[in-house]
Design a protein around this motif. Structure first.
Motif, PDB file in Angstrom:
ATOM      1  N   VAL A 157       0.841  -1.200   0.000  1.00 24.77           N
ATOM      2  CA  VAL A 157       0.000   0.000   0.000  1.00 24.77           C
ATOM      3  C   VAL A 157       0.876   1.250   0.000  1.00 24.77           C
ATOM      4  O   VAL A 157       0.635   2.195  -0.761  1.00 24.77           O
ATOM      5  CB  VAL A 157      -0.935   0.013   1.223  1.00 24.77           C
ATOM      6  N   ALA A 158       1.915   1.235   0.838  1.00 27.11           N
ATOM      7  CA  ALA A 158       2.811   2.392   0.928  1.00 27.11           C
ATOM      8  C   ALA A 158       3.516   2.651  -0.397  1.00 27.11           C
ATOM      9  O   ALA A 158       3.669   3.803  -0.830  1.00 27.11           O
ATOM     10  CB  ALA A 158       3.837   2.158   2.040  1.00 27.11           C
ATOM     11  N   LYS A 159       3.935   1.570  -1.063  1.00 22.72           N
ATOM     12  CA  LYS A 159       4.624   1.722  -2.348  1.00 22.72           C
ATOM     13  C   LYS A 159       3.679   2.246  -3.412  1.00 22.72           C
ATOM     14  O   LYS A 159       4.046   3.116  -4.220  1.00 22.72           O
ATOM     15  CB  LYS A 159       5.209   0.382  -2.773  1.00 22.72           C
ATOM     16  N   SER A 160       2.450   1.736  -3.437  1.00 16.91           N
ATOM     17  CA  SER A 160       1.480   2.149  -4.448  1.00 16.91           C
ATOM     18  C   SER A 160       1.112   3.624  -4.311  1.00 16.91           C
ATOM     19  O   SER A 160       0.961   4.330  -5.304  1.00 16.91           O
ATOM     20  CB  SER A 160       0.224   1.282  -4.350  1.00 16.91           C
ATOM     21  N   LYS A 161       0.971   4.095  -3.071  1.00 17.20           N
ATOM     22  CA  LYS A 161       0.523   5.465  -2.832  1.00 17.20           C
ATOM     23  C   LYS A 161       1.677   6.413  -2.529  1.00 17.20           C
ATOM     24  O   LYS A 161       1.445   7.590  -2.236  1.00 17.20           O
ATOM     25  CB  LYS A 161      -0.495   5.486  -1.689  1.00 17.20           C
ATOM     26  N   ASN A 162       2.919   5.880  -2.564  1.00 17.96           N
ATOM     27  CA  ASN A 162       4.092   6.697  -2.235  1.00 17.96           C
ATOM     28  C   ASN A 162       3.863   7.432  -0.914  1.00 17.96           C
ATOM     29  O   ASN A 162       4.070   8.652  -0.795  1.00 17.96           O
ATOM     30  CB  ASN A 162       4.371   7.692  -3.365  1.00 17.96           C
ATOM     31  N   ALA A 163       3.412   6.677   0.076  1.00 18.16           N
ATOM     32  CA  ALA A 163       2.978   7.263   1.343  1.00 18.16           C
ATOM     33  C   ALA A 163       4.145   7.530   2.276  1.00 18.16           C
ATOM     34  O   ALA A 163       5.183   6.857   2.213  1.00 18.16           O
ATOM     35  CB  ALA A 163       1.981   6.328   2.029  1.00 18.16           C
ATOM     36  N   LYS A 164       3.963   8.505   3.138  1.00 12.70           N
ATOM     37  CA  LYS A 164       4.929   8.811   4.192  1.00 12.70           C
ATOM     38  C   LYS A 164       4.161   9.163   5.454  1.00 12.70           C
ATOM     39  O   LYS A 164       2.957   9.459   5.415  1.00 12.70           O
ATOM     40  CB  LYS A 164       5.857   9.949   3.776  1.00 12.70           C
ATOM     41  N   LEU A 165       4.849   9.097   6.569  1.00 13.69           N
ATOM     42  CA  LEU A 165       4.193   9.331   7.852  1.00 13.69           C
ATOM     43  C   LEU A 165       3.502  10.692   7.897  1.00 13.69           C
ATOM     44  O   LEU A 165       3.970  11.666   7.293  1.00 13.69           O
ATOM     45  CB  LEU A 165       5.212   9.236   8.987  1.00 13.69           C
ATOM     46  N   LYS A 166       2.373  10.723   8.604  1.00 11.74           N
ATOM     47  CA  LYS A 166       1.538  11.906   8.816  1.00 11.74           C
ATOM     48  C   LYS A 166       0.723  12.299   7.588  1.00 11.74           C
ATOM     49  O   LYS A 166       0.067  13.354   7.601  1.00 11.74           O
ATOM     50  CB  LYS A 166       2.381  13.094   9.308  1.00 11.74           C
ATOM     51  N   ASP A 167       0.767  11.445   6.526  1.00 10.40           N
ATOM     52  CA  ASP A 167      -0.159  11.669   5.421  1.00 10.40           C
ATOM     53  C   ASP A 167      -1.587  11.410   5.891  1.00 10.40           C
ATOM     54  O   ASP A 167      -1.806  10.628   6.831  1.00 10.40           O
ATOM     55  CB  ASP A 167       0.155  10.730   4.247  1.00 10.40           C
ATOM     56  N   ASN A 168      -2.553  12.034   5.243  1.00  5.09           N
ATOM     57  CA  ASN A 168      -3.959  11.837   5.582  1.00  5.09           C
ATOM     58  C   ASN A 168      -4.657  11.040   4.479  1.00  5.09           C
ATOM     59  O   ASN A 168      -4.405  11.260   3.285  1.00  5.09           O
ATOM     60  CB  ASN A 168      -4.671  13.182   5.770  1.00  5.09           C
ATOM     61  N   PHE A 169      -5.524  10.101   4.892  1.00  4.34           N
ATOM     62  CA  PHE A 169      -6.251   9.260   3.960  1.00  4.34           C
ATOM     63  C   PHE A 169      -7.752   9.303   4.283  1.00  4.34           C
ATOM     64  O   PHE A 169      -8.134   9.286   5.450  1.00  4.34           O
ATOM     65  CB  PHE A 169      -5.780   7.809   4.033  1.00  4.34           C
ATOM     66  N   ALA A 170      -8.573   9.318   3.241  1.00  5.18           N
ATOM     67  CA  ALA A 170     -10.016   9.182   3.397  1.00  5.18           C
ATOM     68  C   ALA A 170     -10.404   7.795   2.897  1.00  5.18           C
ATOM     69  O   ALA A 170     -10.187   7.466   1.735  1.00  5.18           O
ATOM     70  CB  ALA A 170     -10.743  10.257   2.600  1.00  5.18           C
ATOM     71  N   LEU A 171     -10.938   6.965   3.774  1.00  2.00           N
ATOM     72  CA  LEU A 171     -11.296   5.600   3.421  1.00  2.00           C
ATOM     73  C   LEU A 171     -12.641   5.554   2.706  1.00  2.00           C
ATOM     74  O   LEU A 171     -13.426   6.493   2.776  1.00  2.00           O
ATOM     75  CB  LEU A 171     -11.333   4.729   4.679  1.00  2.00           C
ATOM     76  N   THR A 172     -12.895   4.441   2.028  1.00  2.00           N
ATOM     77  CA  THR A 172     -14.116   4.273   1.236  1.00  2.00           C
ATOM     78  C   THR A 172     -15.023   3.245   1.876  1.00  2.00           C
ATOM     79  O   THR A 172     -14.561   2.178   2.298  1.00  2.00           O
ATOM     80  CB  THR A 172     -13.771   3.827  -0.199  1.00  2.00           C
ATOM     81  N   HIS A 173     -16.283   3.556   1.937  1.00  2.87           N
ATOM     82  CA  HIS A 173     -17.287   2.604   2.433  1.00  2.87           C
ATOM     83  C   HIS A 173     -17.522   1.552   1.352  1.00  2.87           C
ATOM     84  O   HIS A 173     -17.993   1.872   0.255  1.00  2.87           O
ATOM     85  CB  HIS A 173     -18.586   3.332   2.767  1.00  2.87           C
ATOM     86  N   GLY A 174     -17.177   0.304   1.633  1.00  2.00           N
ATOM     87  CA  GLY A 174     -17.258  -0.736   0.620  1.00  2.00           C
ATOM     88  C   GLY A 174     -16.011  -0.727  -0.249  1.00  2.00           C
ATOM     89  O   GLY A 174     -14.947  -0.258   0.149  1.00  2.00           O
TER      90      GLY A 174
END
Length: 433
Positions: A157-174
């Motif tokens: 997931v981190a590699k796909s989104k190029n994520a780093k600490l303190k990033d914010n994400f909005a999750l999806t229902h379903g």
């Protein structure tokens, strides 16, 4: 030893033509052994998906379906178990720990799992505790109410989104991201990124049960509450953490004090009398269910091995073909051997040794090349395919394959040797010019 030495020197004198054939044999051996090694390591990674978990508990139904959606996040559960059942399972004397699992949301196609902080204490990958590339475990909301909206993600997931600490994400229902189903009211803060494990955990987004429950407070018809507001950016306050005890769970992973009690605990769980609104439970032994799942892909696995074996056989036949074609140009050489006192049987052994040495050297190079290739590609296979490879001596199946290849090389060497034997008998000391 004289004829063995002679065979080696004879092969070396034609090293350029034979080396090409030897390389083809070496590559075919690498293909065959690499397929077997990756198959073994893939099966090991498959089994490590629930390392240390003794039972998977869920609503009664198909054990394969329960394992697929609760462990591998494939498919969707048709029904849930009550949260009260988790408490009854924890109260059993033989149960050491029980991890609640809640599924149903996603992040850009990656499944979201609601669980407790005990997940990070007890879950094992290949017998090892989880470790972080960066960050830490999300805090227990019961102890730290202000840390409710925290998230930990897997390496893929981190590699796909190029994520780093303190990033914010909005999750999806379903699992379908449309504007009305995105939990945009309550973004999550990234607090931890896990190291690759070679298990489905690499594709997971982990949040607390309380956070999972808070996202669905007030939802109706599958739409977030603010979808009904006149203001597009309307915000809704989070409820109190004490009010966020879930009513249902997707599954529960159970660890026991002693594996000797697994069957008695299984029977006790399945014998629990359901409440009026509850469904009967079943407890699945992960090892048995994983073996059943692996049988599904065995046809593909066997097909790859057969293809690798055919490539190896074709390469061995290539060696035979080169030596057979070369015998026509070696009639004078064979006549010289006869003039020096070599009998037809000695010539047979010299040519057989020559062919076997070429094949044997190529097979040995293939074995070493396989281990080197796996060592070089180890990180690539883990990061991109979730396969955790292991270096060292080949597995038992690989040794069987190596033995069969050597037997095949010995049998293949008989053909040019037999041809040389017949030529030496017919030509004697007078080969045709």
């Amino acid at each position: 030893m004289f004829w063995l030495n002679l065979a080696w020197k004879s092969a070396w004198s034609r090293k350029y033509s034979l080396s090409l054939v030897a390389v083809s044999v070496c590559l075919s051996v690498i293909v065959l052994l690499a397929v077997q090694q990756i198959r073994t390591d893939a099966k090991r990674s498959f089994s490590n998906a629930l390392s240390g978990v003794d039972l998977v508990v869920g609503p009664r139904g198909s054990s394969t379906d329960l394992l697929l959606y609760s462990v591998f996040q494939l498919g969707t559960p048709t029904q849930n178990m009550l949260y009260a059942d988790l408490k009854r399972i924890k109260e059993m004397p033989a149960v050491a720990w029980a991890i609640p699992i809640q599924l149903g949301d996603s992040l850009d196609g990656f499944p979201v799992m609601g669980t407790s902080v005990d997940f990070f204490k007890h879950y094992r990958s290949a017998g090892q505790a989880l470790s972080f590339q960066s960050g830490q475990v999300f805090q227990d909301p019961q102890m730290h109410p202000t840390a409710l909206m925290q998230v930990v993600i897997g390496s893929e997931v981190a590699k796909s989104k190029n994520a780093k600490l303190k990033d914010n994400f909005a999750l999806t229902h379903g699992y379908q991201a449309i504007e009305e189903t995105v939990h945009s009211d309550h973004p999550f803060e990234l607090v931890g990124i896990l190291k690759p494990t070679g298990t489905p955990l690499d594709r997971l987004v982990l949040i607390s049960l309380e956070a999972f429950e808070s996202l669905h407070v007030g939802w109706g018809m599958g739409l977030r509450p603010s979808a009904f507001d006149t203001q597009a950016n309307a915000q809704k306050d989070l409820p109190n953490v004490a009010e966020l005890t879930p009513s249902e769970l997707t599954a529960v992973w159970v660890g026991l004090h002693s594996r000797a009690t697994v069957f008695s605990v299984r029977k006790a769980i399945e014998s629990l009398k359901p409440n009026a609104a509850a469904l009967p439970l079943m407890a699945v032994l992960p090892g048995v269910a994983l073996d059943e799942l692996w049988q599904i892909v065995r046809v593909v696995e066997n097909a790859l091995i057969v293809m690798g074996a055919l490539v190896a056989v074709c390469s061995l036949l290539g060696v035979v073909s080169v030596l057979l074609v070369g015998l026509s140009a070696r009639r004078k050489e064979l006549a010289i051997y006869r003039s020096l006192g070599a009998g037809p049987y000695s010539i047979f052994m010299a040519v057989a040794w020559e062919s076997f040495l070429v094949c044997g050297a190529a097979i040995a190079a293939g074995v070493m090349g396989t281990q080197l290739l796996i060592l070089i590609c180890q990180e690539f296979l883990l990061q991109n395919f979730g396969i955790q490879t292991h270096n060292g001596w080949p597995e038992l199946d690989a040794w069987y394959s190596i033995g069969m290849l050597l037997v095949g090389a010995l049998m293949a060497s008989m053909l040019p040797a037999w041809r040389a034997y017949r030529i030496s008998l017919s030509d004697g000391l007078h080969p045709p010019s």
